[in-house]
Design a protein around this motif. Structure first.
Motif, PDB file in Angstrom:
ATOM      1  N   GLU A   7       0.820  -1.203   0.000  1.00 25.51           N
ATOM      2  CA  GLU A   7       0.000   0.000   0.000  1.00 25.51           C
ATOM      3  C   GLU A   7       0.861   1.263   0.000  1.00 25.51           C
ATOM      4  O   GLU A   7       0.532   2.255  -0.648  1.00 25.51           O
ATOM      5  CB  GLU A   7      -0.938   0.003   1.209  1.00 25.51           C
ATOM      6  CG  GLU A   7      -1.900   1.182   1.250  1.00 25.51           C
ATOM      7  CD  GLU A   7      -2.824   1.231   0.035  1.00 25.51           C
ATOM      8  OE1 GLU A   7      -3.162   2.345  -0.394  1.00 25.51           O
ATOM      9  OE2 GLU A   7      -3.195   0.157  -0.491  1.00 25.51           O
ATOM     10  N   VAL A   8       1.986   1.224   0.705  1.00 26.20           N
ATOM     11  CA  VAL A   8       2.895   2.377   0.724  1.00 26.20           C
ATOM     12  C   VAL A   8       3.519   2.574  -0.653  1.00 26.20           C
ATOM     13  O   VAL A   8       3.632   3.699  -1.151  1.00 26.20           O
ATOM     14  CB  VAL A   8       3.985   2.188   1.797  1.00 26.20           C
ATOM     15  CG1 VAL A   8       5.009   3.326   1.724  1.00 26.20           C
ATOM     16  CG2 VAL A   8       3.370   2.128   3.183  1.00 26.20           C
ATOM     17  N   GLN A  11       1.005   4.174  -2.970  1.00 29.92           N
ATOM     18  CA  GLN A  11       0.830   5.601  -2.718  1.00 29.92           C
ATOM     19  C   GLN A  11       1.978   6.417  -3.305  1.00 29.92           C
ATOM     20  O   GLN A  11       1.779   7.533  -3.798  1.00 29.92           O
ATOM     21  CB  GLN A  11       0.708   5.861  -1.211  1.00 29.92           C
ATOM     22  CG  GLN A  11      -0.570   5.335  -0.570  1.00 29.92           C
ATOM     23  CD  GLN A  11      -1.801   6.090  -1.036  1.00 29.92           C
ATOM     24  OE1 GLN A  11      -1.728   7.236  -1.481  1.00 29.92           O
ATOM     25  NE2 GLN A  11      -2.953   5.437  -0.934  1.00 29.92           N
ATOM     26  N   ALA A  14       1.659   6.329  -7.192  1.00 28.11           N
ATOM     27  CA  ALA A  14       0.501   7.102  -7.655  1.00 28.11           C
ATOM     28  C   ALA A  14       0.813   8.582  -7.794  1.00 28.11           C
ATOM     29  O   ALA A  14       0.008   9.336  -8.353  1.00 28.11           O
ATOM     30  CB  ALA A  14      -0.678   6.911  -6.708  1.00 28.11           C
ATOM     31  N   ARG A  15       1.958   9.021  -7.315  1.00 28.89           N
ATOM     32  CA  ARG A  15       2.344  10.424  -7.389  1.00 28.89           C
ATOM     33  C   ARG A  15       3.432  10.688  -8.421  1.00 28.89           C
ATOM     34  O   ARG A  15       3.970  11.793  -8.488  1.00 28.89           O
ATOM     35  CB  ARG A  15       2.785  10.906  -6.002  1.00 28.89           C
ATOM     36  CG  ARG A  15       1.590  11.088  -5.069  1.00 28.89           C
ATOM     37  CD  ARG A  15       1.934  11.005  -3.611  1.00 28.89           C
ATOM     38  NE  ARG A  15       0.763  11.312  -2.790  1.00 28.89           N
ATOM     39  CZ  ARG A  15      -0.223  10.451  -2.529  1.00 28.89           C
ATOM     40  NH1 ARG A  15      -0.182   9.216  -3.010  1.00 28.89           N
ATOM     41  NH2 ARG A  15      -1.259  10.818  -1.792  1.00 28.89           N
ATOM     42  N   LEU A  43      -6.732   4.537  -8.088  1.00 30.16           N
ATOM     43  CA  LEU A  43      -5.998   5.355  -7.126  1.00 30.16           C
ATOM     44  C   LEU A  43      -5.214   6.464  -7.820  1.00 30.16           C
ATOM     45  O   LEU A  43      -5.218   7.627  -7.389  1.00 30.16           O
ATOM     46  CB  LEU A  43      -5.047   4.474  -6.316  1.00 30.16           C
ATOM     47  CG  LEU A  43      -4.083   5.200  -5.359  1.00 30.16           C
ATOM     48  CD1 LEU A  43      -4.861   5.907  -4.256  1.00 30.16           C
ATOM     49  CD2 LEU A  43      -3.065   4.216  -4.783  1.00 30.16           C
ATOM     50  N   TYR A  44      -4.534   6.122  -8.911  1.00 30.24           N
ATOM     51  CA  TYR A  44      -3.714   7.105  -9.632  1.00 30.24           C
ATOM     52  C   TYR A  44      -4.575   8.256 -10.137  1.00 30.24           C
ATOM     53  O   TYR A  44      -4.205   9.433 -10.003  1.00 30.24           O
ATOM     54  CB  TYR A  44      -3.003   6.433 -10.802  1.00 30.24           C
ATOM     55  CG  TYR A  44      -2.006   7.342 -11.484  1.00 30.24           C
ATOM     56  CD1 TYR A  44      -0.673   7.387 -11.075  1.00 30.24           C
ATOM     57  CD2 TYR A  44      -2.392   8.177 -12.524  1.00 30.24           C
ATOM     58  CE1 TYR A  44       0.242   8.237 -11.686  1.00 30.24           C
ATOM     59  CE2 TYR A  44      -1.495   9.028 -13.146  1.00 30.24           C
ATOM     60  CZ  TYR A  44      -0.179   9.048 -12.717  1.00 30.24           C
ATOM     61  OH  TYR A  44       0.720   9.902 -13.320  1.00 30.24           O
ATOM     62  N   VAL A  47      -5.698  10.546  -7.221  1.00 33.93           N
ATOM     63  CA  VAL A  47      -4.604  11.423  -6.780  1.00 33.93           C
ATOM     64  C   VAL A  47      -4.384  12.538  -7.806  1.00 33.93           C
ATOM     65  O   VAL A  47      -4.122  13.691  -7.456  1.00 33.93           O
ATOM     66  CB  VAL A  47      -3.311  10.616  -6.574  1.00 33.93           C
ATOM     67  CG1 VAL A  47      -2.119  11.539  -6.326  1.00 33.93           C
ATOM     68  CG2 VAL A  47      -3.467   9.646  -5.404  1.00 33.93           C
TER      69      VAL A  47
END
Length: 355
Positions: A7-8, A11, A14-15, A43-44, A47
């Motif tokens: 999950e990390v 995240q 995704a940035r 998710l991407y 964000v």
């Protein structure tokens, strides 16, 4: 030891910019699997909506070529190329990371593309060809792009006054709507009315499953519901005044319809709090005293959270509502005294369409 949970990693990935993201697929099998998963795509894109960009098409008078530039919130400037389309095109609309482009040498030819992933789709010709039959110049008066990321689909709308070849408009307003899932155009016709005569073709916003245009007189908004092929009139806030130095614009504000009125001295911002009941709420009034030299030519491009992005002929500015601070995001560095004109679009980096 020393390995981050999935999950990390998600995240962090995704940035990343799309180009960098695609390169991570070659790092290892785990990252390839994570980046290719539908959950990550969702998710991407979520964000990305919090990190808006401005897509600028700039050109200098008397020069034949224009440049396409992307500027993000961190003032990172990158050149965007549409050479993968293998055609000379102009951008007609932008929505959620996709662009609708029309061919310059070939009338009636349209593409929808993602300039970040370089994925494109050539839209099949409708039955209105070989002549488009739109009045007055063979091009649609209105071009709208509706990209619904949550449903993984998009629609393109071409609308204008209809005429048979060699004749004047016959009193109807025609809409052609392309649907990605069916890969076909559908058509519906409305009777020609005053409401269609002066629509602002450069202002279109997709929210709540509908495309929205301001009328030329700025007396109300015309919305096209793409599920039911129905036009709807939406009144403007009672306090909005048009003319005598006032200009009115529509924006998408985090999925809500937003309206901005600009004069030489003030910028006033409304958001539609209740779409069904058509309830507007004024959220801010901003003095333009500190940019009074730019105010007469400034126009808004996008609004998200606490920021409003605006452009002049040579600059892109961002206004932070919470701190009431203006900052320059981008400025054309050109020794020529000739003005550099912008076509600016709200943009975001998405990985739609996804395979």
């Amino acid at each position: 030891m020393g390995i981050f949970p999935d999950e990390v990693i998600l995240q962090i990935l995704a940035r990343l910019p799309v180009k960098s993201l695609f390169k991570t697929k070659t790092v290892c099998k785990l990252w390839y699997r994570l980046v290719s998963d539908k959950y990550f795509v969702k998710l991407y894109n979520e964000v990305s909506t919090k990190n808006p960009m401005v897509l600028i098409e700039a050109w200098v008078p008397f020069e034949s070529k224009s440049s396409l530039i992307c500027v993000d919130y961190s003032r990172v400037v990158s050149e965007v190329s549409l050479d993968f389309l293998k055609d000379r095109v102009k951008v007609r609309a932008s929505c959620n990371g996709l662009l609708c482009c029309s061919s310059i040498p070939h009338k009636g030819v349209y593409y929808v593309c993602n300039p970040m992933t370089r994925v494109s789709k050539w839209l099949p010709r409708s039955r209105e060809r070989p002549v488009t039959r739109f009045y007055p110049d063979g091009e649609a008066t209105l071009v709208g792009l509706a990209c619904d990321i949550s449903r993984n689909k998009f629609n393109v709308v071409l609308a204008g006054y209809h005429r048979t070849f060699g004749h004047r408009p016959d009193g109807t307003f025609i809409c052609l709507i392309f649907d990605l899932h069916s890969n076909r155009w559908r058509k519906f016709v409305s009777h020609l009315d005053d409401q269609f005569k002066n629509m602002n073709k450069n202002q279109v916003v997709f929210v709540n499953g509908a495309l929205h245009w301001l009328t030329g007189s700025c007396s109300y908004i015309l919305a096209l519901d793409l599920d039911y092929d129905v036009w709807r009139k939406i009144p403007l806030p009672d306090e909005v005044s048009y003319g005598t130095g006032n200009r009115v614009y529509l924006l998408d504000s985090s999925g809500c319809l937003s309206l901005i009125q600009i004069s030489d001295a003030w910028m006033k911002i409304w958001v539609m709090e209740d779409y069904e009941k058509e309830v507007w709420h004024m959220v801010d009034g901003v003095s333009l005293q500190c940019i009074r030299g730019l105010a007469p030519g400034i126009f808004p491009i996008a609004r998200t959270g606490e920021c409003i992005f605006l452009a002049t002929q040579r600059q892109v500015l961002v206004y932070h509502q919470r701190g009431r601070v203006w900052k320059e995001m981008y400025s054309v560095k050109n020794s020529s005294n000739l003005p550099v004109w912008f076509l600016a679009h709200a943009f975001q980096s998405t990985i739609f369409p996804s395979d």
